[in-house]
Motif scaffolding. Structure first.
Motif, PDB file in Angstrom:
ATOM      1  N   UNK A  64       0.956 -10.059 -11.849  1.00 39.18           N
ATOM      2  CA  UNK A  64       0.569  -8.939 -10.989  1.00 39.18           C
ATOM      3  C   UNK A  64       1.813  -8.136 -10.617  1.00 39.18           C
ATOM      4  N   UNK A  65       1.687  -6.823 -10.653  1.00 34.95           N
ATOM      5  CA  UNK A  65       2.830  -5.946 -10.430  1.00 34.95           C
ATOM      6  C   UNK A  65       2.785  -5.346  -9.031  1.00 34.95           C
ATOM      7  N   UNK A  66       3.876  -5.483  -8.296  1.00 30.13           N
ATOM      8  CA  UNK A  66       3.986  -4.962  -6.929  1.00 30.13           C
ATOM      9  C   UNK A  66       5.016  -3.837  -6.918  1.00 30.13           C
TER      10      UNK A  66
ATOM     11  N   UNK B 129       3.469  -5.922   7.045  1.00 28.53           N
ATOM     12  CA  UNK B 129       2.029  -5.694   6.921  1.00 28.53           C
ATOM     13  C   UNK B 129       1.486  -6.250   5.605  1.00 28.53           C
ATOM     14  N   UNK B 130       2.300  -6.146   4.552  1.00 24.85           N
ATOM     15  CA  UNK B 130       1.886  -6.662   3.243  1.00 24.85           C
ATOM     16  C   UNK B 130       2.082  -8.167   3.127  1.00 24.85           C
ATOM     17  N   UNK B 131       2.869  -8.736   4.019  1.00 26.82           N
ATOM     18  CA  UNK B 131       3.164 -10.165   3.957  1.00 26.82           C
ATOM     19  C   UNK B 131       4.047 -10.513   2.778  1.00 26.82           C
TER      20      UNK B 131
ATOM     21  N   UNK C  33       9.421 -10.326  -3.816  1.00 28.61           N
ATOM     22  CA  UNK C  33       8.069 -10.179  -4.354  1.00 28.61           C
ATOM     23  C   UNK C  33       7.836  -8.811  -4.990  1.00 28.61           C
ATOM     24  N   UNK C  34       8.736  -7.877  -4.733  1.00 31.53           N
ATOM     25  CA  UNK C  34       8.584  -6.503  -5.226  1.00 31.53           C
ATOM     26  C   UNK C  34       9.142  -6.400  -6.644  1.00 31.53           C
TER      27      UNK C  34
END
Length: 313
Positions: A1-3, A63-65, A70-71
């Motif tokens: 999954x891409x953030x 807010x995104x946790x 993780x980005x």
């Protein structure tokens, strides 16, 4: 999954949003509000953005946790927009990309609006009316480009409304256009205005003394022409002025008469925000479009039709 995290600050809104494979995880923003009768100067707007951008960044992550690790990619608004605010956002985005060791993507502001609109509404291949403080364009996609079918030849519709609001001292909170709309709802008399459509383009500079209904009629007309040319059965309204319910109502009547479908978003996504830059950056990143550090400048005149829209085909 891409953030992807997106930084937007081309005008008086500073926003940072995070998107993960079509899901908006966070989208905080701040607005630089000036007293009634006053506009926002580039230098003062940049100062505002500089004072809050790190706070908004932390809010977006919380807010995104998520943590920086993780980005996957950092996107920022390359243009168009006001020079000084754009520079502030670009500097922070470049710094974050280097600190976090993530690739960087420079995003066209208008395409950010379009891709967010397509994501939120599910519109597949719409004729797009892009209406904001700095831009007024009728757009349709063809052969890896968003083609501009018509636009303003002087000031943008949002700028027209903002300048009218300043003249009669209408508040900027939450926005001049919103406050004009609320006042217009109470109106009882229609005032005829100069109606200036030139081919597929419009001119607003001569009607600042009169406002809204005629301005929106002009926009509906050129949008309908573009639909007819493209054989389109969808209209997507994007940009800050796209929140105006009267504009949506008028466009909806035209669409109903043509058997077409209207798509629009609410203020969370039609007003400038970071998630729209993240979403466009996500589309670009997944097809391998990134921006080298040496090329990560900003430009106040970044045309919608300059961008290679490789993710649409």
């Amino acid at each position: 999954m891409t953030v992807v995290i997106g930084f937007e600050g081309s005008a008086n809104k500073i926003g940072i949003g995070i998107v993960r494979d079509g899901e908006v995880l966070s989208n905080p923003r701040r607005t630089y509000i000036t007293p009634p009768g006053q506009g926002f100067l580039p230098s003062e707007t940049a100062k505002h953005h500089r004072s809050v951008i790190l706070t908004v960044l932390q809010e977006a992550l919380d807010e995104a946790g998520l943590k920086p690790a993780d980005v996957d990619c950092v996107a920022y608004t390359k243009g168009p927009g006001m020079g000084a605010p754009l520079v502030i956002v670009a500097l922070v985005a470049r710094t974050v990309a280097q600190l976090w060791e993530k690739p960087l993507v420079g995003v066209n502001h208008c395409i950010g609006h379009i891709e967010m609109g397509r994501l939120v509404t599910g519109a597949r291949n719409p004729t797009v009316l892009y209406v904001s403080g700095g831009n007024t364009q009728v757009i349709a996609y063809s052969e890896r480009r968003y083609r501009i079918f018509g636009e303003t030849i002087d000031i943008a519709v949002g700028n027209c409304l903002d300048r009218f609001a300043r003249v009669i001292k209408i508040s900027n909170d939450p926005s001049p256009g919103y406050n004009i709309e609320q006042m217009a709802k109470k109106g009882k008399q229609y005032v005829e205005l100069p109606y200036t459509v030139k081919g597929m383009d419009v001119s607003f500079s001569g009607i600042l003394s009169y406002i809204e209904e005629t301005v929106f009629s002009m926009l509906v007309e050129i949008t309908e022409r573009a639909m007819a040319h493209c054989g389109s059965q969808e209209v997507l309204i994007v940009g800050g002025v796209g929140c105006n319910l009267r504009l949506q109502e008028m466009m909806g009547v035209m669409c109903e008469e043509r058997g077409a479908q209207l798509f629009a978003t609410d203020e969370r996504f039609c007003i400038d925000n970071g998630a729209m830059i993240a979403q466009a950056g996500w589309e670009m990143f997944r097809v391998g479009q990134t921006t080298e550090l040496a090329d990560s400048w900003i430009t106040q005149r970044y045309r919608t039709d300059e961008v290679d829209v490789a993710w649409r085909d």
